[in-house]
Enzyme design. Structure first.
Site, PDB file in Angstrom:
ATOM      1  N   ASP A   1       0.819  -1.203   0.000  1.00 17.76           N
ATOM      2  CA  ASP A   1       0.000   0.000   0.000  1.00 17.76           C
ATOM      3  C   ASP A   1       0.861   1.264   0.000  1.00 17.76           C
ATOM      4  O   ASP A   1       2.087   1.209   0.120  1.00 17.76           O
ATOM      5  CB  ASP A   1      -1.014  -0.011   1.149  1.00 17.76           C
ATOM      6  N   TYR A   2       0.185   2.395  -0.137  1.00 16.99           N
ATOM      7  CA  TYR A   2       0.831   3.706  -0.299  1.00 16.99           C
ATOM      8  C   TYR A   2       1.835   4.002   0.814  1.00 16.99           C
ATOM      9  O   TYR A   2       2.901   4.570   0.575  1.00 16.99           O
ATOM     10  CB  TYR A   2      -0.262   4.775  -0.314  1.00 16.99           C
TER      11      TYR A   2
END
Length: 265
Positions: free
Chosen positions: A116-117
């Site tokens: 994820d980011y």
């Protein structure tokens, strides 16, 4: 339908890629021997690095014929993803994606799994759909270093050892995620590096790659994942690869990957 010429173009392979995939030469070494005039196609020496190889071509290095290894006509690279990049081709919100940092020659590659980011670390990418699917859906070991904002107590350890089934696994999930429940298999292994009320650090090995799996797992126990870094996937390790950089797999890594793929045909 595609015409004959279009199909032929698709089957052509860049010469340095053909050599590196079917011999012990790396791409850089392949470029060198091509420039030195040591490579020939159908008896004609070739020095142009942009040369393509057709399926019926005979490629030689010196007098040795290089035969195509059908099991290795693909490329896999490793990328050390920094925080603040999305593992996707593009983002409607204009946020930075990994392909903004990777060389343009990798624009057609597929990421094997996601980070994820806010996570960082090892991402494998490949130009083979088959390789991507087999690795994504494998039970190969993924190893992470994690920092959480609290203590790893007994119930957390029990869940790591025995697995966990949650009807509500939304804590730690992205707010727009449609996945509500989740089943967590027992961790392959874990090591608590530091453990206190303010924050704890640990290393975990799991055999899955579900959507925000570790953030959801620890979130269930009221532990927010502050840092998450993947540094190994299926025995392929980041080692000293700098953040934001990429590299090809080594000869030994390709060898191990071929063995896995052959066993899972």
């Amino acid at each position: 339908m595609k015409g004959k010429n279009e199909e032929q173009v698709e089957e052509e392979t860049r010469l340095n890629k053909f050599i590196s995939h079917n011999s012990n030469y790396s791409r850089r070494e392949a470029d060198k021997i091509i420039e030195e005039g040591k490579v020939s196609i159908n008896g004609t020496p070739v020095k142009n690095l942009a040369t393509k190889v057709k399926p019926d071509d005979i490629v030689r290095i010196g007098k040795k014929i290089i035969k195509e290894d059908k099991n290795r006509m693909y490329t896999v690279i490793m990328y050390n993803k920094p925080k603040g990049e999305l593992v996707t081709k593009n983002d409607p919100q204009g946020r930075k994606v990994i392909f903004d940092s990777l060389d343009k020659k990798y624009k057609h590659f597929m990421p094997i799994g996601r980070l994820d980011y806010s996570s960082e670390g090892l991402i494998l990418l490949t130009d083979s759909v088959d390789v991507a699917n087999k690795l994504m859906h494998s039970k190969l070991e993924r190893i992470y270093k994690i920092k959480v904002n609290g203590e790893i107590h007994k119930k957390v350890e029990e869940a790591m050892l025995n697995g966990l089934e949650l009807e509500d696994a939304t804590t730690g999930a992205h707010e727009k995620s449609k996945i509500k429940s989740m089943n967590f298999e027992p961790f392959i292994a874990y090591q608590i590096i530091s453990n206190n009320k303010n924050f704890s650090k640990l290393k975990v090995a799991i055999a899955e790659g579900k959507n925000r799996e570790l953030r959801r797992f620890f979130g269930h126990f009221g532990l927010e994942v502050m840092d998450l870094k993947r540094f190994e996937f299926g025995g392929i390790s980041l080692n000293n690869l700098p953040t934001g950089k990429s590299r090809y797999l080594t000869k030994d890594e390709y060898k191990d990957l071929r063995l896995f793929l052959n066993e899972n045909e």
